[in-house]
Scaffold this motif. Structure first.
Motif, short mmCIF file in Angstrom:
data_model
loop_
_atom_site.label_atom_id
_atom_site.label_comp_id
_atom_site.label_asym_id
_atom_site.label_seq_id
_atom_site.Cartn_x
_atom_site.Cartn_y
_atom_site.Cartn_z
N LEU A 26 84.68 42.11 99.37
CA LEU A 26 84.06 42.44 98.09
C LEU A 26 83.63 41.19 97.35
N PRO A 27 82.56 41.30 96.55
CA PRO A 27 82.26 40.22 95.61
C PRO A 27 83.33 40.18 94.53
N SER A 28 83.26 39.19 93.68
CA SER A 28 84.26 39.08 92.63
C SER A 28 83.59 38.75 91.31
N TYR A 63 88.31 59.08 82.93
CA TYR A 63 87.74 58.78 84.25
C TYR A 63 86.42 59.52 84.38
N SER A 64 85.32 58.77 84.40
CA SER A 64 83.99 59.38 84.47
C SER A 64 83.16 58.85 85.63
N LEU A 65 83.81 58.44 86.71
CA LEU A 65 83.08 57.94 87.86
C LEU A 65 82.45 59.12 88.58
N TYR A 66 81.26 59.47 88.14
CA TYR A 66 80.67 60.75 88.55
C TYR A 66 80.33 60.81 90.03
N GLN A 67 80.23 59.64 90.68
CA GLN A 67 79.98 59.67 92.12
C GLN A 67 81.12 60.35 92.88
N THR A 68 82.30 60.43 92.25
CA THR A 68 83.43 61.11 92.89
C THR A 68 83.59 62.54 92.39
N TYR A 69 82.71 63.02 91.52
CA TYR A 69 82.82 64.39 91.01
C TYR A 69 82.71 65.45 92.11
N TRP A 396 86.11 53.35 99.00
CA TRP A 396 86.63 53.13 100.35
C TRP A 396 87.36 54.39 100.79
N ASP A 397 87.01 54.88 101.96
CA ASP A 397 87.66 56.09 102.47
C ASP A 397 88.46 55.83 103.74
N VAL A 402 81.50 51.51 100.40
CA VAL A 402 80.22 51.91 99.81
C VAL A 402 80.09 51.31 98.42
N CYS A 403 78.96 50.66 98.16
CA CYS A 403 78.68 50.15 96.82
C CYS A 403 78.10 51.30 95.99
N LEU A 404 78.84 51.72 94.98
CA LEU A 404 78.40 52.81 94.12
C LEU A 404 77.44 52.33 93.04
N ARG A 405 77.63 51.09 92.59
CA ARG A 405 76.75 50.55 91.56
C ARG A 405 76.86 49.04 91.52
N HIS A 406 75.71 48.37 91.55
CA HIS A 406 75.64 46.92 91.34
C HIS A 406 75.09 46.65 89.95
N PHE A 407 75.75 45.79 89.21
CA PHE A 407 75.32 45.45 87.86
C PHE A 407 74.71 44.06 87.84
N SER A 408 73.71 43.88 87.00
CA SER A 408 72.99 42.61 86.94
C SER A 408 72.74 42.20 85.50
N TYR A 409 72.05 41.08 85.33
CA TYR A 409 71.67 40.59 84.01
C TYR A 409 70.88 41.64 83.24
N LYS A 410 70.08 42.42 83.94
CA LYS A 410 69.27 43.45 83.27
C LYS A 410 70.15 44.46 82.54
#
Length: 418
Positions: A26-28, A63-69, A396-397, A402-410
């Motif tokens: 993983l990145p850090s 807990y609102s990580l909707y990708q796991t809903y 991780w299963d 799986v990357c669910l979301r990458h965040f950036s400067y934007k």
């Protein structure tokens, strides 16, 4: 019905997590949700709901990580929301599942939208119910028979076993819920005040067990028992704060309490755990940036208490931490070690301190440190103060990372403009 088996709950297992968690890949900083642990909690909650005869809902505020809903929807009846955006999220990502919405006060535009999403809408006070009653009843009348709308009032039992007032919705002067005195006053002014309401909501727990719930229920009966037996009252939501998936939770007592209440009052009982759904399922991965000293050993990390785990400062609490060795093995805290470090973040906030931890050997720049139980109240509260990057989100299963979301400067820039 047998009681659910806690043996496979994450809180019962290794405190440093499964050996196969791919932290080094993983990145850090990054956050990792173990879907196997999440599923174990959900299976347990589903069994608990069946044994106790209660409806179990996800409290999205924790807990609102909707990708796991989609996974959550396989086990829980639905969710509850604290306002319009959570209600919309559940409507979009848990289609067809139950949705109960409560807000201390609704705005005109948002309530109209909430009334289209929810199957239960709960009002906080007599004045709120009186203000919105006609609009809510009109929405109720326009609903198709197969999708009815229930309307409720939040009650304040004026009893809780919560030491910190900031988390105590039943503390003196609380703005949350209707006391018996307020309810009596409303009925004196309007004998038909309760007409149109079909249930009540009560929330007076915070990370607590069935013993505390027993005290709350006794207070509810003392204050509100006559209203629970009204013929038009058909449901009762007992709120959140139930630490169902904690290793020492008294499941037998909870089931006994619920069976007794269902035998005494002809109501459907709902509970809305938040922390219990994702307890011990998430990990925050960080690296050591520097190891200065100032009367004690310090370690500055690339993750921040104030930005990435704000409950460390707000609750406060001390998350578990372990080091990942170069061979991938997990090195737990070393309680007897002389290598004590104060871990802190890279922001300019002097109080951006995660806590004091002991390690088996001195920390070095680049060391990989992991904090446990980082899904609940972390995803939903994190921020980018000081321009701190938000941690990427992974799942991780046991096979796929799986990357669910990458965040950036934007993401940082567009918080305050386009």
């Amino acid at each position: 019905m047998s009681l659910p088996n806690p043996a496979k709950l994450p809180s019962q297992l290794c405190l440093t997590g499964p050996a196969d968690l791919p932290f080094a890949d993983l990145p850090s900083p990054a956050e990792l949700v173990d879907l196997r642990y999440l599923r174990a909690n959900l299976e347990y909650l589903a069994d608990l709901g069946q044994a106790a005869g209660v409806t179990v809902l996800l409290a999205q505020k924790a807990y609102s990580l909707y990708q796991t809903y989609p996974l959550i929807s396989q086990y829980l009846a639905g969710s509850c929301a604290s306002g319009l955006y959570e209600a919309r999220l559940a409507h979009e990502e848990m289609p067809g599942k139950a949705l109960q919405v409560f807000s201390p006060a609704y705005q005109a535009g948002e309530l109209q939208e909430v009334l289209t999403y929810a199957d239960h809408v709960i009002f906080n006070s007599p004045s709120e119910w009186q203000r919105w009653r006609q609009q809510a009843l009109a929405a109720q009348a326009n609903r198709p028979a197969e999708a009815p709308l229930a309307l409720g009032l939040r009650l304040n039992p004026e009893y809780a076993e919560i030491e910190e007032d900031i988390y105590n919705p039943a503390a003196p002067g609380s703005r949350l819920g209707t006391t018996r005195q307020e309810l009596d006053r409303a009925l004196a002014q309007d004998p038909d005040f309760l007409k149109g309401l079909t249930g009540f909501h009560i929330h007076a727990l915070c990370e607590q067990g069935a013993e505390s719930l027993a005290g709350v229920l006794a207070a509810v009966e003392a204050h509100f028992a006559p209203f629970l037996t009204l013929p038009h009252i058909s449901w009762l939501n007992l709120g959140g704060g139930h630490h169902f998936t904690r290793r020492d939770y008294n499941v037998a007592l909870f089931v006994e309490l619920m069976q007794n209440w269902r035998g005494k009052y002809a109501v459907e009982i709902c509970v809305e755990p938040g922390e219990a759904v994702a307890l011990d399922c998430g990990w925050l991965v960080s690296r050591v940036l520097d190891t200065p000293s100032n009367g004690l050993r310090l370690a500055i990390l690339d993750t921040s208490a104030s930005c990435h785990m704000p409950d460390v400062l707000e609750m406060p609490y001390r998350p578990r931490c372990f080091r990942v060795r170069p061979d991938g093995s997990h090195e737990p805290e070393a309680e007897a070690s002389p290598y004590l470090y104060r871990l802190g973040g890279p922001t300019c906030l002097a109080g951006d301190i995660i806590g004091d931890y002991r390690f088996a050997s001195p920390l070095q720049r680049g060391d990989l440190l992991v904090f446990g139980d980082m899904s609940i109240y972390s995803h939903v509260k994190r921020n980018s103060f000081n321009g701190m990057p938000l941690p990427d989100l992974y799942s991780w299963d046991g096979r796929d990372l799986v990357c669910l979301r990458h965040f950036s400067y934007k993401d940082f820039k567009t918080k305050l403009g386009s």
